[in-house]
Design a protein around this motif. Structure first.
Motif, short mmCIF file in Angstrom:
data_model
loop_
_atom_site.label_atom_id
_atom_site.label_comp_id
_atom_site.label_asym_id
_atom_site.label_seq_id
_atom_site.Cartn_x
_atom_site.Cartn_y
_atom_site.Cartn_z
N ARG A 71 0.83 -1.20 0.00
CA ARG A 71 0.00 0.00 0.00
C ARG A 71 0.87 1.26 0.00
N ARG A 72 1.92 1.25 0.82
CA ARG A 72 2.82 2.42 0.89
C ARG A 72 3.58 2.63 -0.41
N ILE A 73 3.99 1.55 -1.07
CA ILE A 73 4.68 1.70 -2.35
C ILE A 73 3.73 2.32 -3.37
N ALA A 74 2.47 1.91 -3.37
CA ALA A 74 1.49 2.48 -4.29
C ALA A 74 1.24 3.95 -4.00
N ASP A 75 1.22 4.33 -2.73
CA ASP A 75 0.96 5.73 -2.35
C ASP A 75 2.16 6.63 -2.56
N GLU A 76 3.36 6.16 -2.18
CA GLU A 76 4.55 7.02 -2.16
C GLU A 76 5.48 6.80 -3.34
N GLY A 77 5.28 5.76 -4.10
CA GLY A 77 6.20 5.43 -5.18
C GLY A 77 7.25 4.45 -4.69
N ALA A 78 8.28 4.23 -5.52
CA ALA A 78 9.33 3.28 -5.16
C ALA A 78 10.00 3.70 -3.86
N MET A 106 6.41 -8.05 -5.66
CA MET A 106 7.33 -6.94 -5.49
C MET A 106 8.62 -7.22 -6.26
N HIS A 107 9.24 -6.17 -6.75
CA HIS A 107 10.55 -6.28 -7.40
C HIS A 107 11.56 -5.52 -6.55
N THR A 108 12.73 -6.13 -6.35
CA THR A 108 13.79 -5.52 -5.56
C THR A 108 15.02 -5.38 -6.44
N GLU A 109 15.60 -4.18 -6.47
CA GLU A 109 16.84 -4.01 -7.20
C GLU A 109 17.88 -3.38 -6.28
N ARG A 110 19.10 -3.82 -6.46
CA ARG A 110 20.21 -3.33 -5.64
C ARG A 110 20.71 -2.01 -6.19
N GLU A 111 20.94 -1.08 -5.29
CA GLU A 111 21.60 0.18 -5.62
C GLU A 111 22.67 0.40 -4.56
N LYS A 113 24.50 -0.35 -1.42
CA LYS A 113 24.13 -1.07 -0.21
C LYS A 113 22.62 -1.06 0.03
N HIS A 114 21.90 -0.34 -0.79
CA HIS A 114 20.46 -0.18 -0.57
C HIS A 114 19.66 -1.07 -1.52
N ARG A 115 18.41 -1.31 -1.14
CA ARG A 115 17.49 -2.11 -1.94
C ARG A 115 16.27 -1.26 -2.25
N ARG A 116 16.01 -1.04 -3.53
CA ARG A 116 14.87 -0.25 -3.98
C ARG A 116 13.75 -1.22 -4.32
N ILE A 117 12.57 -0.99 -3.76
CA ILE A 117 11.45 -1.91 -3.95
C ILE A 117 10.31 -1.22 -4.70
N THR A 118 9.72 -1.96 -5.63
CA THR A 118 8.58 -1.50 -6.41
C THR A 118 7.58 -2.65 -6.52
N ARG A 119 6.37 -2.32 -6.95
CA ARG A 119 5.34 -3.34 -7.13
C ARG A 119 5.35 -3.83 -8.57
N ARG A 120 4.94 -5.08 -8.76
CA ARG A 120 4.83 -5.67 -10.10
C ARG A 120 3.36 -5.76 -10.50
N ASP A 121 2.68 -4.63 -10.48
CA ASP A 121 1.24 -4.59 -10.75
C ASP A 121 0.88 -5.12 -12.14
N ASP A 122 1.67 -4.75 -13.14
CA ASP A 122 1.33 -5.14 -14.51
C ASP A 122 1.32 -6.66 -14.68
N VAL A 123 2.31 -7.32 -14.10
CA VAL A 123 2.39 -8.78 -14.21
C VAL A 123 1.24 -9.44 -13.45
N ILE A 124 0.95 -8.93 -12.26
CA ILE A 124 -0.12 -9.52 -11.45
C ILE A 124 -1.47 -9.29 -12.13
N GLU A 125 -1.67 -8.10 -12.68
CA GLU A 125 -2.93 -7.80 -13.37
C GLU A 125 -3.09 -8.66 -14.62
#
Length: 146
Positions: A71-78, A106-111, A113-125
């Motif tokens: 929910r927070r990723i959808a509201d605030e972005g990645a 969810m998709h996680t990518e390394r940047e 030492k940090h991990r950026r997380i996003t939702r995979r809405d298109d695939v789930i839909e």
């Protein structure tokens, strides 16, 4: 004969061989070096669209913290994993992130030492139309372009 065996047994139990501090760590380090990469260098598992199962998604959505992360990723972005603060220990949050990632939500990518997380809405839909909206997680800002 039995006295000799008892003396040897007692000597081993009372005076075990000294173990160097960090010996297990060094052994594990040698093992990862032998395989050619460290734990930090391993790729994160993200299921392909066809491999995402309804059971895995519903299992991931069964926890209120995981639903709130989405929910927070959808509201605030990645977001970065460190941006999310809940009243649980760090290892529990790591578990929640892994469950979300391995379920395909969810998709996680390394940047660095940090991990950026996003939702995979298109695939789930595409795989399960209307599912996210049905559980109160409509699409939002933090989408991963699959």
């Amino acid at each position: 004969m039995f006295d000799v065996l008892r003396i040897i047994r007692d000597a081993i139990v009372v005076n075990p061989a000294p173990v160097r501090a960090g010996a297990k760590f060094e052994m594990a380090k040698r093992e990862t070096e032998r395989r050619g990469r460290t734990v930090k260098d391993r790729e994160l598992f993200h299921p392909e669209a066809g491999d995402i199962s309804l059971d895995a998604i519903l299992g991931a959505l069964s926890d209120p913290i995981r639903r709130d992360v989405l929910r927070r990723i959808a509201d605030e972005g990645a977001l970065y994993c460190g941006d999310l603060s809940y009243d649980v220990v760090k290892s529990t949050m790591s578990h929640h992130f892994r469950v979300l990632r391995e379920s395909g939500l969810m998709h996680t990518e390394r940047e660095g030492k940090h991990r950026r997380i996003t939702r995979r809405d298109d695939v789930i839909e595409q795989r399960f139309p209307g599912l996210l909206a049905a559980v109160g997680l409509p699409p939002g800002k933090g989408r991963w372009p699959d």
